[in-house]
Design a protein around this motif. Structure first.
Motif, mmCIF file in Angstrom:
data_model
loop_
_atom_site.group_PDB
_atom_site.id
_atom_site.type_symbol
_atom_site.label_atom_id
_atom_site.label_comp_id
_atom_site.label_asym_id
_atom_site.label_seq_id
_atom_site.Cartn_x
_atom_site.Cartn_y
_atom_site.Cartn_z
ATOM 1 N N LEU A 237 2.605 1.149 2.876
ATOM 2 C CA LEU A 237 2.007 0.968 4.198
ATOM 3 C C LEU A 237 1.624 2.312 4.815
ATOM 4 O O LEU A 237 0.596 2.416 5.498
ATOM 5 C CB LEU A 237 2.967 0.206 5.106
ATOM 6 C CG LEU A 237 3.178 -1.268 4.737
ATOM 7 C CD1 LEU A 237 4.243 -1.896 5.622
ATOM 8 C CD2 LEU A 237 1.875 -2.046 4.862
ATOM 9 N N SER A 238 2.428 3.331 4.574
ATOM 10 C CA SER A 238 2.053 4.675 5.062
ATOM 11 C C SER A 238 0.734 5.117 4.461
ATOM 12 O O SER A 238 -0.100 5.740 5.142
ATOM 13 C CB SER A 238 3.147 5.690 4.708
ATOM 14 O OG SER A 238 4.334 5.427 5.409
ATOM 15 N N ASN A 239 0.512 4.792 3.192
ATOM 16 C CA ASN A 239 -0.749 5.145 2.545
ATOM 17 C C ASN A 239 -1.915 4.361 3.136
ATOM 18 O O ASN A 239 -2.997 4.914 3.381
ATOM 19 C CB ASN A 239 -0.657 4.884 1.040
ATOM 20 C CG ASN A 239 0.270 5.847 0.335
ATOM 21 O OD1 ASN A 239 0.516 6.954 0.819
ATOM 22 N ND2 ASN A 239 0.803 5.443 -0.805
ATOM 23 N N VAL A 240 -1.722 3.063 3.366
ATOM 24 C CA VAL A 240 -2.800 2.240 3.922
ATOM 25 C C VAL A 240 -3.204 2.740 5.302
ATOM 26 O O VAL A 240 -4.392 2.751 5.642
ATOM 27 C CB VAL A 240 -2.369 0.762 3.980
ATOM 28 C CG1 VAL A 240 -3.378 -0.076 4.769
ATOM 29 C CG2 VAL A 240 -2.217 0.200 2.566
ATOM 30 N N PHE A 241 -2.235 3.170 6.089
ATOM 31 C CA PHE A 241 -2.517 3.589 7.469
ATOM 32 C C PHE A 241 -2.530 5.115 7.619
ATOM 33 O O PHE A 241 -2.161 5.647 8.671
ATOM 34 C CB PHE A 241 -1.506 2.960 8.428
ATOM 35 C CG PHE A 241 -1.659 1.466 8.550
ATOM 36 C CD1 PHE A 241 -2.667 0.926 9.329
ATOM 37 C CD2 PHE A 241 -0.815 0.608 7.868
ATOM 38 C CE1 PHE A 241 -2.825 -0.448 9.443
ATOM 39 C CE2 PHE A 241 -0.961 -0.766 7.962
ATOM 40 C CZ PHE A 241 -1.979 -1.302 8.753
ATOM 41 N N LEU A 242 -2.992 5.809 6.609
ATOM 42 C CA LEU A 242 -3.069 7.277 6.682
ATOM 43 C C LEU A 242 -3.818 7.794 7.918
ATOM 44 O O LEU A 242 -3.401 8.783 8.527
ATOM 45 C CB LEU A 242 -3.728 7.825 5.410
ATOM 46 C CG LEU A 242 -2.843 7.872 4.162
ATOM 47 C CD1 LEU A 242 -3.690 8.129 2.922
ATOM 48 C CD2 LEU A 242 -1.766 8.940 4.300
ATOM 49 N N PRO A 243 -4.923 7.154 8.335
ATOM 50 C CA PRO A 243 -5.642 7.688 9.503
ATOM 51 C C PRO A 243 -4.879 7.585 10.816
ATOM 52 O O PRO A 243 -5.333 8.110 11.830
ATOM 53 C CB PRO A 243 -6.918 6.833 9.552
ATOM 54 C CG PRO A 243 -7.097 6.320 8.176
ATOM 55 C CD PRO A 243 -5.698 6.088 7.683
ATOM 56 N N SER A 244 -3.727 6.904 10.831
ATOM 57 C CA SER A 244 -2.938 6.861 12.060
ATOM 58 C C SER A 244 -2.296 8.207 12.354
ATOM 59 O O SER A 244 -1.840 8.448 13.480
ATOM 60 C CB SER A 244 -1.856 5.774 11.968
ATOM 61 O OG SER A 244 -0.912 6.076 10.958
ATOM 62 N N GLU B 226 -7.613 0.058 -10.362
ATOM 63 C CA GLU B 226 -8.620 -0.645 -11.151
ATOM 64 C C GLU B 226 -9.202 -1.855 -10.435
ATOM 65 O O GLU B 226 -10.314 -2.291 -10.741
ATOM 66 C CB GLU B 226 -8.021 -1.086 -12.491
ATOM 67 C CG GLU B 226 -7.702 0.084 -13.418
ATOM 68 C CD GLU B 226 -7.194 -0.381 -14.768
ATOM 69 O OE1 GLU B 226 -6.987 -1.598 -14.921
ATOM 70 O OE2 GLU B 226 -7.011 0.473 -15.651
ATOM 71 N N THR B 227 -8.493 -2.416 -9.466
ATOM 72 C CA THR B 227 -8.949 -3.654 -8.831
ATOM 73 C C THR B 227 -9.134 -3.568 -7.320
ATOM 74 O O THR B 227 -9.494 -4.564 -6.689
ATOM 75 C CB THR B 227 -7.966 -4.810 -9.131
ATOM 76 O OG1 THR B 227 -6.651 -4.437 -8.699
ATOM 77 C CG2 THR B 227 -7.944 -5.124 -10.629
ATOM 78 N N ASN B 228 -8.912 -2.406 -6.738
ATOM 79 C CA ASN B 228 -9.020 -2.265 -5.283
ATOM 80 C C ASN B 228 -9.553 -0.892 -4.900
ATOM 81 O O ASN B 228 -9.243 0.107 -5.554
ATOM 82 C CB ASN B 228 -7.647 -2.438 -4.614
ATOM 83 C CG ASN B 228 -7.010 -3.770 -4.895
ATOM 84 O OD1 ASN B 228 -7.319 -4.767 -4.248
ATOM 85 N ND2 ASN B 228 -6.112 -3.809 -5.876
ATOM 86 N N VAL B 229 -10.324 -0.861 -3.814
ATOM 87 C CA VAL B 229 -10.740 0.386 -3.187
ATOM 88 C C VAL B 229 -10.581 0.219 -1.684
ATOM 89 O O VAL B 229 -11.044 -0.775 -1.109
ATOM 90 C CB VAL B 229 -12.198 0.748 -3.511
ATOM 91 C CG1 VAL B 229 -12.608 2.019 -2.761
ATOM 92 C CG2 VAL B 229 -12.405 0.929 -5.001
ATOM 93 N N ILE B 230 -9.921 1.160 -1.045
ATOM 94 C CA ILE B 230 -9.761 1.141 0.404
ATOM 95 C C ILE B 230 -10.505 2.334 0.996
ATOM 96 O O ILE B 230 -10.357 3.465 0.529
ATOM 97 C CB ILE B 230 -8.276 1.192 0.810
ATOM 98 C CG1 ILE B 230 -7.567 -0.092 0.351
ATOM 99 C CG2 ILE B 230 -8.121 1.378 2.311
ATOM 100 C CD1 ILE B 230 -6.091 -0.135 0.716
ATOM 101 N N SER B 231 -11.303 2.059 2.032
ATOM 102 C CA SER B 231 -12.050 3.091 2.741
ATOM 103 C C SER B 231 -11.808 2.935 4.242
ATOM 104 O O SER B 231 -11.346 1.884 4.702
ATOM 105 C CB SER B 231 -13.554 2.979 2.442
ATOM 106 O OG SER B 231 -13.805 3.025 1.059
ATOM 107 N N ILE C 153 -10.261 -0.527 8.509
ATOM 108 C CA ILE C 153 -9.939 -0.353 7.100
ATOM 109 C C ILE C 153 -10.756 -1.367 6.312
ATOM 110 O O ILE C 153 -10.715 -2.564 6.615
ATOM 111 C CB ILE C 153 -8.440 -0.596 6.850
ATOM 112 C CG1 ILE C 153 -7.593 0.349 7.709
ATOM 113 C CG2 ILE C 153 -8.091 -0.427 5.370
ATOM 114 C CD1 ILE C 153 -6.111 0.002 7.715
ATOM 115 N N VAL C 154 -11.512 -0.904 5.331
ATOM 116 C CA VAL C 154 -12.316 -1.798 4.481
ATOM 117 C C VAL C 154 -11.672 -1.847 3.099
ATOM 118 O O VAL C 154 -11.471 -0.806 2.464
ATOM 119 C CB VAL C 154 -13.773 -1.318 4.374
ATOM 120 C CG1 VAL C 154 -14.554 -2.214 3.418
ATOM 121 C CG2 VAL C 154 -14.424 -1.317 5.755
#
Length: 208
Positions: free
Chosen positions: A106-113, A129-134, A202-203
């Motif tokens: 979760l810390s990685n997903v919300f890095l821009p916080s 291989e199956t996901n990209v988060i921007s 988050i996309v």
């Protein structure tokens, strides 16, 4: 523009693409070496590896940024802050950011916080291989989805009326409904436009 691959210590996901700099984060540094990748920097407190493995990193020729175990940043946050201090225009793709401890995920997903990383959010991507988060800051944005990805999801960090145009399921003032994450959307081969009045969006692009 400097293209940088960072390998974190979550589920192993080898970097894919052409990169100018390779950064290993904690155990990710060892994984880069063991799998034949370059290792330019190794960053972290290295509490997940043995003293012999740390000695191997130090003898590799990589620049070692070893931090105290007790600190305010995660190892991934620290690596990004060091990166953008050295390369302010870098495009950073983080592999190995998923899996493992849920708090780290979760810390990685919300890095821009993190206020120090917010100005660089559009330069940060998480991938396997199956996901990209921007990430996209407040404002109007247009992007094209990765053609190999089947699904799109959109998540705002705060309550704000997100607008989505150009996807299979559009979201406008006419049909707006409040959710934390708008999942299972799809690209239809044309640019997608986002408007986020405040905070950031988050996309998530995914495939089965």
């Amino acid at each position: 523009m400097t293209k940088v691959a960072l390998l974190a210590g979550g589920d192993y996901s080898p970097p894919k693409g052409d990169f100018d700099v390779y950064i290993g984060i904690d155990r990710g540094a060892l994984r880069l070496l063991e799998n034949g990748f370059a290792l330019d920097w190794a960053v972290g407190d290295f509490d997940s590896i043995s003293s012999d493995e740390l000695a191997k990193l130090k003898s590799s020729g990589a620049i070692i940024h070893q931090s105290p175990t007790e600190k305010d940043d995660t190892d991934t946050e620290l690596a990004l802050k060091l990166l953008f201090k050295a390369y302010p225009l870098a495009q950073a793709t983080i592999f190995g950011a998923f899996g493992g401890r849920i708090d780290h995920f979760l810390s990685n997903v919300f890095l821009p916080s993190d206020p120090e990383l917010q100005p660089f959010m559009s330069q940060i991507h998480l991938a396997n291989e199956t996901n990209v988060i921007s990430y996209f800051p407040a404002g109007e944005h247009t992007f094209r989805a990765h053609p190999e990805m089947d699904y799109l999801a959109f998540m705002t960090d705060e309550e704000t009326e997100l607008t989505i145009l150009g996807a299979k399921y559009e979201l406008t003032a006419a049909n707006y409904f409040k959710k934390k994450i708008y999942s299972s959307n799809e690209a239809v081969g044309k640019p997608i436009s986002l408007t986020v009045p405040s905070g950031y969006v988050i996309v998530i692009e995914s495939k089965d």
